[in-house]
Design an enzyme around this catalytic site. Structure first.
Site, PDB file in Angstrom:
ATOM      1  N   HIS A   1      40.001 101.684 -95.911  1.00 38.57           N
ATOM      2  CA  HIS A   1      40.905 100.599 -95.484  1.00 38.57           C
ATOM      3  C   HIS A   1      40.963  99.505 -96.563  1.00 38.57           C
ATOM      4  O   HIS A   1      41.134  98.334 -96.253  1.00 38.57           O
ATOM      5  CB  HIS A   1      40.446 100.029 -94.143  1.00 38.57           C
ATOM      6  CG  HIS A   1      41.497  99.242 -93.395  1.00 38.57           C
ATOM      7  ND1 HIS A   1      42.821  99.619 -93.332  1.00 38.57           N
ATOM      8  CD2 HIS A   1      41.402  98.091 -92.671  1.00 38.57           C
ATOM      9  CE1 HIS A   1      43.499  98.734 -92.601  1.00 38.57           C
ATOM     10  NE2 HIS A   1      42.663  97.788 -92.195  1.00 38.57           N
TER      11      HIS A   1
ATOM     12  N   ASP B   1      40.054  99.723 -86.947  1.00 41.45           N
ATOM     13  CA  ASP B   1      40.163  99.180 -88.303  1.00 41.45           C
ATOM     14  C   ASP B   1      39.280  97.949 -88.502  1.00 41.45           C
ATOM     15  O   ASP B   1      38.910  97.269 -87.535  1.00 41.45           O
ATOM     16  CB  ASP B   1      41.613  98.758 -88.578  1.00 41.45           C
ATOM     17  CG  ASP B   1      42.533  99.956 -88.734  1.00 41.45           C
ATOM     18  OD1 ASP B   1      42.086 101.087 -88.470  1.00 41.45           O
ATOM     19  OD2 ASP B   1      43.708  99.747 -89.116  1.00 41.45           O
ATOM     20  N   ASP B   2      39.013  97.659 -89.768  1.00 42.09           N
ATOM     21  CA  ASP B   2      38.434  96.396 -90.245  1.00 42.09           C
ATOM     22  C   ASP B   2      36.924  96.274 -90.055  1.00 42.09           C
ATOM     23  O   ASP B   2      36.339  95.298 -90.489  1.00 42.09           O
ATOM     24  CB  ASP B   2      39.111  95.158 -89.611  1.00 42.09           C
ATOM     25  CG  ASP B   2      40.618  95.091 -89.895  1.00 42.09           C
ATOM     26  OD1 ASP B   2      41.104  95.975 -90.632  1.00 42.09           O
ATOM     27  OD2 ASP B   2      41.273  94.179 -89.382  1.00 42.09           O
TER      28      ASP B   2
ATOM     29  N   HIS C   1      41.037  97.448 -83.236  1.00 41.96           N
ATOM     30  CA  HIS C   1      40.158  96.804 -84.217  1.00 41.96           C
ATOM     31  C   HIS C   1      38.796  96.575 -83.578  1.00 41.96           C
ATOM     32  O   HIS C   1      38.706  95.848 -82.582  1.00 41.96           O
ATOM     33  CB  HIS C   1      40.757  95.477 -84.690  1.00 41.96           C
ATOM     34  CG  HIS C   1      42.073  95.646 -85.395  1.00 41.96           C
ATOM     35  ND1 HIS C   1      43.264  95.819 -84.711  1.00 41.96           N
ATOM     36  CD2 HIS C   1      42.372  95.704 -86.721  1.00 41.96           C
ATOM     37  CE1 HIS C   1      44.246  95.965 -85.596  1.00 41.96           C
ATOM     38  NE2 HIS C   1      43.738  95.907 -86.819  1.00 41.96           N
TER      39      HIS C   1
ATOM     40  N   HIS D   1      41.207  94.213 -98.047  1.00 39.92           N
ATOM     41  CA  HIS D   1      42.262  94.078 -97.051  1.00 39.92           C
ATOM     42  C   HIS D   1      43.504  93.302 -97.531  1.00 39.92           C
ATOM     43  O   HIS D   1      44.050  92.467 -96.806  1.00 39.92           O
ATOM     44  CB  HIS D   1      41.684  93.413 -95.788  1.00 39.92           C
ATOM     45  CG  HIS D   1      42.388  93.837 -94.527  1.00 39.92           C
ATOM     46  ND1 HIS D   1      43.522  93.215 -94.068  1.00 39.92           N
ATOM     47  CD2 HIS D   1      42.114  94.812 -93.634  1.00 39.92           C
ATOM     48  CE1 HIS D   1      43.900  93.792 -92.920  1.00 39.92           C
ATOM     49  NE2 HIS D   1      43.063  94.768 -92.644  1.00 39.92           N
TER      50      HIS D   1
HETATM   51 ZN    ZN Z   1      43.164  96.076 -91.067  1.00 35.69          ZN
END
Ligand code: ZN
Length: 455
Positions: free
Chosen positions: A332, A282-283, A425, A336
């Site tokens: 995503h 993620d991210d 991540h 955020h």
């Molecule tokens: Zn995230």
């Protein structure tokens, strides 16, 4: 207890040791010279059994039971013959240096050779060293040396291969598709992908092929395999110098474990009955994402990346590479937020703008999955996902909290179960370090690393 030495002693000591080493080396060299020259050397020439133009030379001490009998080829090429003689003599010298006054008089080293391949550019020779005592074999070992006759030097694997990862890819693909004989396990296949030039005890240019020998298990040389590959498959992998097929007629047929002349498809179908795991990141993308992609490619693994929309345009090349290499991209959100704290219209924007940004960056890829930040999802959020499937996780590595690659790696390995979805991540270098190790070891354990949609 270690005692601190005065400074002047510790500076002088290395010099004293150096002098002592030099003295011992000179003494050994003199002793060896005396030992060698105290006998008359006997030289006998025959024809090589494969090559009519090659002389098989046998050199030994002219005594009843010589300490060594060495045999080497003489090919009539001045540079080459010097190199071959040097190589063989070095084997003998090593043996003589290891002999002591206590060594039984009937212990003997025999060096024999076999020419594996010989043309105008290179000669590859397999040397076998056997130590016997009263006709009982004490030890035996072999080595292959490749001599470049034009350059006048011995060449090793790294002189011949220019792109080891590509070569190991090729060997891996072949082994995976023809996993018959000798059978390699998944962990041995992964071992193939880990090979470095030093791991090849011999690489032999051989007509329109190159033969590669390697141990299928890293610590077991008895699993040595020799595979010959057509040079047509090695473009960009082998030095151009050794790429051109030899047109010489002098070379003879050699035997290999296998000959590879055509390659199977690179596509690796997913075994529906096999073990499957989905790694998710993620991210990102971020600075460490490319090396994560390198590892996924190397170990034939796939993953799912949940991308933050406002990063998409600045990381377009990485996103493009990610889908080109068969991974999955998910939404995503744009910036955020906790979607559960936003009014519906803003949830819409977070989702729609991110879909559009990923489409733009990748030239048309449309995510089908969404991961709400922090896993924050409720009925309102669910109603505003625009047909995207929400995906949470079954394993939280808490990698954002514990930035320790060892800890994260252990959590991944401990929680790896059938159809796990593992949360990581790729914005943290420690997470990427852990993931790279885990990807290798999970593959070696037979896990298929697939995208969320392939689970
Ligand atoms: Zn995230």
């Amino acid at each position: 207890m270690a005692k601190q030495l005065p400074a002047h002693v510790s500076t002088k000591r290395p010099i004293a040791i150096g002098l002592l080493t030099l003295f011992v080396a000179v003494a050994l060299a003199v002793a060896l010279f005396v030992q060698l020259s105290s006998y008359h050397l006997l030289t006998v020439d025959h024809h090589d059994r494969k090559y009519a133009t090659v002389v098989q030379r046998t050199v030994s001490h002219d005594v009843q039971t010589p300490a060594f009998v060495m045999t080497y080829p003489v090919i009539g090429n001045q540079k080459g013959d010097g190199l071959i003689r040097e190589y063989t003599t070095a084997i003998t010298e090593r043996y003589l240096q290891n002999r002591t006054p206590d060594t039984p008089k009937d212990q003997q080293l025999r060096v024999t050779y076999e020419i594996l391949f010989y043309d105008q550019r290179t000669i590859s020779v397999l040397f076998t060293e056997r130590i016997t005592q009263a006709n009982t074999l004490l030890s035996s070992q072999s080595s292959t040396a490749v001599f470049d006759l034009t350059q006048g030097k011995r060449v090793t694997a790294s002189d011949i291969i220019t792109d080891t990862p590509k070569l190991t890819d090729l060997l891996y693909d072949y082994q995976r598709a023809h996993n018959t004989e000798p059978t390699l396990t998944t962990s041995e296949l992964v071992r193939l992908l880990d090979l470095t030039p030093e791991d090849f005890p011999s690489i032999v240019p051989y007509g329109d092929k190159i033969a590669f020998s390697f141990a299928a298990h890293s610590h077991d040389p008895s699993t040595l395999m020799t595979i010959a590959i057509s040079k047509t498959l090695l473009d960009g992998i082998v030095q151009p110098l050794y790429q051109a097929p030899s047109t010489d007629s002098v070379h003879q047929t050699a035997s290999f474990t296998k000959l590879i002349s055509t390659m199977p498809s690179r596509d690796q179908p997913i075994d529906p009955n096999g073990k499957k795991i989905a790694l998710t990141f993620d991210d990102g993308p971020d600075a460490d994402t490319p090396r994560l992609l390198d590892a996924l490619r190397r170990y034939r693994a796939h993953a799912t990346f949940f991308v933050v929309g406002n990063k998409a345009s600045s990381t377009a090349p990485t996103l493009k590479r990610t889908i080109d290499e068969g991974h999955e991209l998910g939404n995503h959100t744009w910036s955020h937020p906790y979607l559960t704290q936003l009014p519906a219209a803003q949830i819409d924007r977070q989702i729609i703008d991110t879909q559009e940004a990923i489409r733009q960056a990748t030239g048309g890829y449309t995510p089908r999955l969404v991961r709400p930040p922090y896993g924050a999802i409720d009925d309102t959020v669910t109603a505003h996902l625009h047909g995207l499937q929400p995906i949470l996780w079954t394993v939280d590595t808490r990698d954002w909290l514990d930035k320790d690659a060892r800890v994260i790696y252990d959590r991944i390995m401990a929680e790896a179960k059938q159809r796990s979805i593992i949360l990581l991540h790729d914005i943290h270098p420690t997470s990427v370090d852990a993931a790279i190790r885990a990807i290798r070891d999970l593959r070696a354990d037979g896990w298929q690393l697939v995208t969320v949609s392939q689970l």
